[in-house]
Design an enzyme around this catalytic site. Structure first.
Site, short mmCIF file in Angstrom:
data_model
loop_
_atom_site.label_atom_id
_atom_site.label_comp_id
_atom_site.label_asym_id
_atom_site.label_seq_id
_atom_site.Cartn_x
_atom_site.Cartn_y
_atom_site.Cartn_z
N HIS A 172 -21.16 -4.58 -9.30
CA HIS A 172 -20.20 -4.33 -8.05
C HIS A 172 -20.83 -3.05 -7.13
CE1 HIS A 172 -15.71 -3.71 -7.17
NE2 HIS A 172 -16.39 -3.06 -6.17
N GLU A 174 -19.45 -8.52 -6.96
CA GLU A 174 -18.11 -8.48 -6.62
C GLU A 174 -18.20 -7.14 -5.85
OE1 GLU A 174 -15.98 -8.17 -10.34
OE2 GLU A 174 -16.59 -5.85 -10.51
N HIS A 177 -10.90 -6.69 -15.94
CA HIS A 177 -10.39 -5.35 -15.71
C HIS A 177 -9.62 -5.03 -16.99
CE1 HIS A 177 -10.41 -1.76 -13.32
NE2 HIS A 177 -9.27 -1.49 -13.86
#
Length: 237
Positions: free
Chosen positions: A43, A70, A190
């Protein structure tokens, strides 16, 4: 079978704290794959406080499983993804100053933007996934963008798990089943951990992928990376 994609951002954070190349991010990604991970997630953020754009280019020829990039679709992020051509791009609505992702997309509001992005990435042969919560109207809008997958934002589940795991997972079951009926594949991520992952998987057995970074790297400090990956994979059986 649900794939485990290891998010290696935290490893880059440790490396960046001292400069140099310790720990070696590229070797660690290879080790994760050798130890059984079916994917690597990164990320990158504009300030490169953990994963650097240069890391993404270096990882591309090395990652032999699925490579998932991401992030927020800024112009520089879009350019990076279209050049690297990962297996999957996961679109996340966090701004540059966000410490970590803290919400899913309001797909209805951002429908045109997300639809255009999905069309662009699809034209490059990149699978797309949109990071969302459990609201069914929002997921229905995601379907209409043409995305291949959604990734369910699981912090609310993780927060409630200890006090009421049945209630915690209920909206995610409903959202995942709705998405599946609409033809979408379902990822999740998450705050998933060794404590709560097996229950989530048991209730949503058709999950395609979970992306886990912070908890997994923390666990690796105690169990070692190889054993930790084995423990997470056991939760997904």
């Amino acid at each position: 079978m649900t794939h485990l994609s290891v998010n290696i951002n935290k490893v880059a954070t440790i490396r960046n704290a001292r400069g140099g190349n310790m720990p070696d991010l590229i070797k660690l990604a290879q080790d994760c794959e050798n130890f059984g991970a079916e994917g690597i997630t990164v990320h990158p953020r504009p300030d490169e406080r953990h994963i650097r754009y240069a890391d993404v280019y270096s990882l591309k020829p090395v990652v032999k499983t699925e490579f998932n990039i991401e992030g927020y679709p800024s112009p520089s992020f879009i350019d990076l993804v279209t050049k690297v051509k990962p297996t999957q791009v996961t679109l996340v609505p966090d701004g540059p100053d966000a410490i970590t992702s803290n919400a899913g997309w309001d797909v209805i509001t951002h429908f045109q933007e997300l639809s255009e992005l999905v069309e662009l990435f699809t034209s490059k042969g990149i699978r797309s996934s949109i990071f969302v919560g459990t609201d069914l109207e929002n997921i229905e809008a995601a379907v209409k963008t043409g995305t291949d997958r959604i990734e369910l934002y699981t912090e609310p589940y993780a927060t409630m798990y200890a006090s009421n795991k049945e209630q915690a997972v209920a909206p995610f079951i409903k959202a995942a089943e709705f998405a599946r009926k609409q033809g979408l594949e379902v990822n999740a991520g998450h705050d998933l951990s060794l404590e709560n992952l097996a229950w989530f998987k048991r209730n949503i057995p058709f999950l395609e992928e979970v992306s886990i970074g912070h908890a997994l790297i923390c666990d690796a400090l105690y169990f070692g990376l190889k054993e930790t990956i084995s423990l997470y994979k056991a939760c997904l059986k």
